[in-house]
Enzyme design. Sequence first.
Site, short mmCIF file in Angstrom:
data_model
loop_
_atom_site.label_atom_id
_atom_site.label_comp_id
_atom_site.label_asym_id
_atom_site.label_seq_id
_atom_site.Cartn_x
_atom_site.Cartn_y
_atom_site.Cartn_z
NE ARG A 108 -4.02 0.50 1.83
CZ ARG A 108 -5.13 0.50 2.32
NH1 ARG A 108 -5.38 1.27 3.63
NH2 ARG A 108 -6.29 -0.05 1.97
CD GLN A 138 -12.99 -2.12 -0.84
OE1 GLN A 138 -11.88 -1.71 -0.09
NE2 GLN A 138 -14.00 -2.87 -0.80
NE ARG A 292 -10.16 -5.65 0.32
CZ ARG A 292 -9.42 -4.70 0.77
NH1 ARG A 292 -10.01 -3.71 1.53
NH2 ARG A 292 -8.04 -4.67 0.73
N1 NVA Z 1 -9.99 6.22 -1.32
C1 NVA Z 1 -9.68 5.92 0.07
C2 NVA Z 1 -9.81 4.63 0.18
C3 NVA Z 1 -9.84 3.94 1.52
C4 NVA Z 1 -9.80 2.58 1.54
C5 NVA Z 1 -8.30 6.37 0.28
O1 NVA Z 1 -7.46 6.25 -0.57
O2 NVA Z 1 -7.76 6.77 1.24
N1 CP Z 2 -11.27 -0.63 2.36
C1 CP Z 2 -10.04 -0.48 2.79
O1 CP Z 2 -9.09 -0.96 2.08
O2 CP Z 2 -9.85 -0.32 4.25
P1 CP Z 2 -8.43 0.09 4.92
O3 CP Z 2 -8.06 1.28 4.76
O4 CP Z 2 -8.99 -0.10 6.22
O5 CP Z 2 -7.69 -1.02 4.67
#
Ligand code: NVA
Ligand code: CP
Length: 309
Positions: A108, A138, A292
């Site tokens: 991430r 997601q 998920r």
């Molecule tokens: N669009 C949001 C999704 C979080 C799961 C972000 O990137 O913060």
């Molecule tokens: N939806 C999602 O990716 O949640 P987190 O940011 O908690 O991982």
Amino acid sequence: MSSQTPLRHYLQFRDLTRAELDYLFARAAWIKQQFKTYQRYWPLQDRTLVMIFEKASTRTRLSFEAGIQQLGGSAIYLNTRDSQLGRGEPVEDAAQVISRMSDLVMIRTFEQDVIERFARNARVPVINGLTNEYHPCQILADIFTYIEQRGSIRGKTVAWIGDSNNVCNTWLQAAEVLDFNVRVSTPPGYEVEAERAGLHGTGHFEQFADPMDAARGADLVTTDVWTSMGFEAENEERLRDFADWQVDGEMMQAAKPDALFMHCLPAHRGEEVTAEVIDGPQSVVWDEAENRLHSQKALMEFLLLGRIQ
Ligand code: NVA
Ligand code: CP
């Protein structure tokens, strides 16, 4: 490093073909059934997943860590603060080292370019756990959830209300791969950028100035936070700009009577969605979050072992 199948990554939704996705959705259903009936299933025994987080997470970390353990493997968590990643070690070097000590990597991070560079230098499959541009895991879970609730998504209409962010971009890619339609409504200045979304054509999406027009007749209404991670400095401006893009009961009324509501979470009740909608009967957000786990278990199994049947 023990993968026996050709090296495959999952960096964007379209890295998987329609046939592979159909396989994965069926596989996720089988894996979920095994899990629900307490059947031990350890195809990834002795495999190690490294999870690299440069942004916060609850669901992604939990679902990958629990998922690999439930498949018999183990997970190692790295973040920017406690590793050399935050001290300027080139991503190419990190990829070389990390992928010599593991079987699978989930990242991430911020720019998509970081994960692309990591993957080019990795000996093992790399999975996108969210970038500024995409969130493919997601949408894998969301479409699996749609199929569970309503059957095939082919030909259906998804209304995306709010920011044209990473989750929106991934819905748009998925629409091209799986042949459904996305109707997007964003405030002026926040419209979809087709190139950033990685779209091949524009045939599967339409943009609407009025969110009610986007929601009208939709099979699924979905939204996300107005301010994504990494954009916090814009929060106050966004609160003002997005005020009319809240999914509320009236908007759900405009969709089909059996329309579902989805949100990747975390959510801000009273901003992008009302409590009435997210906690109401059309909302499937908890199934989405749970799925998920099951869909990513199918993904990890596929990337490491290929098709099982
Ligand atoms: N669009 C949001 C999704 C979080 C799961 C972000 O990137 O913060
Ligand atoms: N939806 C999602 O990716 O949640 P987190 O940011 O908690 O991982």
